[in-house]
Design an enzyme around this catalytic site. Structure first.
Site, mmCIF file in Angstrom:
data_model
loop_
_atom_site.group_PDB
_atom_site.id
_atom_site.type_symbol
_atom_site.label_atom_id
_atom_site.label_comp_id
_atom_site.label_asym_id
_atom_site.label_seq_id
_atom_site.Cartn_x
_atom_site.Cartn_y
_atom_site.Cartn_z
ATOM 1 N N GLU A 153 0.827 -1.219 0.000
ATOM 2 C CA GLU A 153 0.000 0.000 0.000
ATOM 3 C C GLU A 153 0.858 1.264 0.000
ATOM 4 O O GLU A 153 0.848 2.037 0.952
ATOM 5 C CB GLU A 153 -0.951 0.008 1.198
ATOM 6 C CG GLU A 153 -2.016 -1.063 1.132
ATOM 7 C CD GLU A 153 -3.062 -0.927 2.239
ATOM 8 O OE1 GLU A 153 -2.779 -0.262 3.248
ATOM 9 O OE2 GLU A 153 -4.158 -1.497 2.079
ATOM 10 N N GLU A 305 -6.258 -8.237 0.214
ATOM 11 C CA GLU A 305 -6.586 -8.174 1.638
ATOM 12 C C GLU A 305 -8.059 -7.848 1.815
ATOM 13 O O GLU A 305 -8.609 -7.007 1.101
ATOM 14 C CB GLU A 305 -5.836 -7.031 2.329
ATOM 15 C CG GLU A 305 -4.366 -7.203 2.510
ATOM 16 C CD GLU A 305 -3.778 -5.989 3.241
ATOM 17 O OE1 GLU A 305 -4.514 -5.259 3.935
ATOM 18 O OE2 GLU A 305 -2.572 -5.766 3.083
HETATM 19 C C1 GAL Z 1 -4.034 -2.636 5.269
HETATM 20 C C2 GAL Z 1 -2.594 -3.056 5.412
HETATM 21 C C3 GAL Z 1 -2.430 -4.250 6.330
HETATM 22 C C4 GAL Z 1 -3.251 -4.081 7.564
HETATM 23 C C5 GAL Z 1 -4.692 -3.846 7.183
HETATM 24 C C6 GAL Z 1 -5.614 -3.677 8.345
HETATM 25 O O1 GAL Z 1 -4.118 -1.308 4.934
HETATM 26 O O2 GAL Z 1 -2.020 -3.326 4.162
HETATM 27 O O3 GAL Z 1 -1.069 -4.409 6.644
HETATM 28 O O4 GAL Z 1 -2.761 -3.009 8.295
HETATM 29 O O5 GAL Z 1 -4.773 -2.671 6.422
HETATM 30 O O6 GAL Z 1 -6.939 -3.460 7.935
#
Ligand code: GAL
Length: 658
Positions: A153, A305
């Site tokens: 990100e 994710e």
């Molecule tokens: C994303 C990030 C992850 C984790 C996640 C939590 O933005 O890439 O490492 O922090 O959020 O929701």
């Protein structure tokens, strides 16, 4: 060129970020046992492992990662290996404070969290490249390696002196001469004229409003500077493993990165999606980001994710109710995802994210989170061979552009209430609710394949984009355009007449007298609907057709929606039902059918390849009429003409008609 297909190999990837360095090695064995039980076939390793691999400058501790790579391979689990460059260890900030970003006011952004690096810092870049080189050399050829995940990100912003020098080099490339820069930035205003290159700075904290063209260029520059960090690491790994696809995960609909430009540099386009489980329109948000990411990927994409349950960064963090994780995961698959992954596999016990859910939560293997993980893993395995690689086709495109977003999200506009992302979402929702398959496209894309093109709001449109839209309509396309569009040119200079003349002619706008933004709680009556957020004092050209007028207030009697031939202009933000019926009318006129007619409220239908996905976003039992005979790949049952769906129910139907 390697692609997602190479990693997926006829399945759907299922798994998530795995941070085993947070756990004693005994736990790793338990992890793989449960991963196998849940059908996990992919883990992302190393995202935040920099300090573990390089505990002091130049050191390399790969032994633990070797053991993990081997462990994963021996259990048939592929590894998406991350370059751990998103979170430099404390030693870097302590020894090289110039790698730490500076905020707009010059203050230092310290270590102790994550992502504390300046993208322009040669020291940061040197360390990142050296580590990437060694990582790639070590794991090239490892049988577990399926994909590279560069950084995480990318989102840092920095206003330091190194950034200033880099910004000036970027500007020099763009403008070549100071005269051209002064002209583009309109520096005649407020005595801002630059006399020498070294005077130019990133837009730092200032007394009053900053130069908007400078701010716009700084946003362009920041996206490009981060992209240089990405491509530098990508080139290193690609040199070692030309057949392994490379990605970096986007934040969804996030303004800091021009995802159109970035995705052109990726083998796999991936995104992290975190709809709010309490948002009644969370399903629409998920659909919108899926449509956007699929369009950036021009095909299957990776959900890198999501959360199995709660996140821990909203003011109130509620878990997903039972079934919602499955529904939104299968919705992503319906809309083109070939990978369903999570942050993270095992919920942490320490650190800032210990209250963020995992596929395996604190409740362990008997908890609901893991039960749902197991079920989804089995279902994805069942549908994978039929779904993986298949396309989703749409005849309607929504235009979206970062330059327009950046230019239109500044100080000094007619209204501070205008939220670009919210406006896009409002328009996408209208198409989603009417069951219309939708892509996203950039304004200068080849639009020839679309029957309808929708512009929710593009404040800035350069000449090429305007020519493209005009040619699209002349070529037979239907265009529907929202308010405050085509106002500025590429330098954020207002077009004569307040809106580009070619566009005014296209829509039949005679004169655009004034913009009339509305208050947050204000609505304006129009014929048959209420408008919110914005209105415009327009005069229609003689040959324009006025579809709706303003009914009350200062603009009573003036056109609210007008059209000339196949081009329609909407000068306010119609309430959802009105926008839905307006767009549905144009879509119907263009001969585009909804995916499935007659759906009960809350049920979404999506076609992917030869499959029909039915997704029920509500809790009550409904019956969906679906003429024909099918097999539901999730249950193996046959379906004839109708199917009942319960709370958050999903069916994946394949026709069995001869
Ligand atoms: C994303 C990030 C992850 C984790 C996640 C939590 O933005 O890439 O490492 O922090 O959020 O929701």
């Amino acid at each position: 060129m390697p692609s997602l297909r190479d990693a997926v190999r006829g399945r759907i990837l299922f798994g998530g970020d795995y941070n085993p360095e947070q756990w004693p090695e005994e736990v790793w064995e338990d992890d793989v046992r449960l991963m196998k039980e849940a059908g996990v076939n992919s883990v992302t390793l190393g995202v935040f492992s920099w300090a573990r691999i390089e505990p002091r400058p130049g050191a390399r501790e790969f032994g633990w990662l070797d053991r993990l790579m081997d462990l994963m391979h021996s259990h048939g689990i592929g590894v998406v290996l991350a370059t751990p460059t998103a979170s430099p260890p404390p030693w870097m900030g302590a020894r090289h404070p110039e790698t730490l970003p500076r905020a707009e006011d010059g203050s230092i952004v310290w270590y102790g969290s994550r992502q504390q690096f300046c993208a322009s810092s040669p020291v940061y870049r040197r360390y990142a490249a050296a580590l990437t080189e060694d990582l790639a050399a070590r794991y090239a050829g490892h049988p577990a390696l399926t994909m590279w995940h560069i950084n995480n990100e990318y989102c840092t912003h920095c206003w330091c002196d190194e950034t200033a020098a880099h910004f000036r080099r970027w500007l020099h490339e763009r403008y070549r001469t100071l005269d051209a820069l002064n002209e583009a930035w309109g520096t005649a205003f407020w005595s801002q004229r630059y006399d020498a290159w070294p005077e130019i700075l990133p837009p730092r904290k200032a007394q009053y409003m900053k130069n908007p063209a400078q701010v716009l260029d700084f946003k362009r520059f920041t996206s490009d500077a981060l992209k240089e960090c990405y491509t530098a690491e990508r080139d290193i790994v690609a040199r070692h493993t030309p057949d392994i696809p490379v990605t970096t995960n986007f934040m969804p609909l996030w303004s800091g990165q021009d995802a159109w430009a970035w995705s052109a540099e990726e083998d796999v386009v991936s995104v992290d999606i975190y709809p709010d489980p309490r948002d009644a329109w969370g399903g629409q948000y998920n659909a919108m980001i899926a449509d956007m990411t699929r369009s950036q990927a021009a095909g299957p994409w990776m959900l890198m994710e999501q959360a199995a349950g709660a996140v821990n960064w909203r003011p109130v963090n509620r878990p997903k109710p039972e079934g919602l994780n499955r529904l939104w995961s299968l919705q992503a698959v319906a809309r083109g995802a070939d990978a369903v992954c999570y942050f993270q596999w095992r919920q942490s016990r320490q650190g800032s994210e210990k209250f963020h859910s995992g596929m395996l939560g604190h409740a362990g293997e008997h908890g609901r989170a893991f039960r749902e993980t197991r079920r989804l893993g089995a279902e994805l395995a069942a549908i994978g061979p039929a779904v993986s690689g298949a396309g989703v086709s749409a005849r309607v495109a929504v235009l979206h552009d970062w330059d327009a977003w950046w230019a239109g999200a500044q100080e000094g506009l007619p209204s501070a209430l205008l939220d670009y992302a919210e406006v896009i979402r409002h328009w996408h929702r209208a198409l989603w609710e009417s069951g219309t398959a939708t892509d996203f496209a950039r304004p200068d894309a080849d639009l020839g394949g679309y029957a309808v093109v929708v512009v929710p709001h593009l404040y800035l449109l350069d000449d090429a984009a305007i020519d493209n839209l005009v040619a699209y309509v002349r070529g037979g396309g239907r265009l529907v355009c929202g308010f405050f569009s085509g106002v500025a040119d590429r330098d954020d200079r207002i077009r004569p007449g307040g809106m580009d003349a070619r566009l005014r002619e296209l829509f039949g706008i005679g004169i655009l007298h004034e913009w009339w933004p509305l208050e947050a709680d204000e609505a304006v009556e129009c014929d048959g609907f209420r408008g919110t957020l914005w209105s415009e004092e327009l005069e229609a050209a003689e040959d324009a057709e006025v579809l709706a007028t303003y009914r009350d207030g200062e603009l009573a009697g003036l056109p609210a929606v007008l059209r000339r031939g196949r081009a329609t202009y909407v000068s306010t933000l119609p309430e959802p039902a009105a926008l839905r019926s307006l767009l549905a009318g144009v879509v119907r006129e263009a001969g585009v059918e909804p995916v499935l007619a007659g759906l009960p409220e809350g049920v979404e239908a999506v076609r992917r390849g030869e499959l029909l996905f039915l997704l029920h976003h509500r809790r009550e039992m409904v019956t969906v009429a679906v003429p024909g005979t099918y097999e539901d790949l999730l249950t193996g049952r046959s379906v004839v003409d109708r199917i009942a769906l319960g709370r958050y129910g999903v069916a994946v139907l394949r026709s069995t008609a001869p």
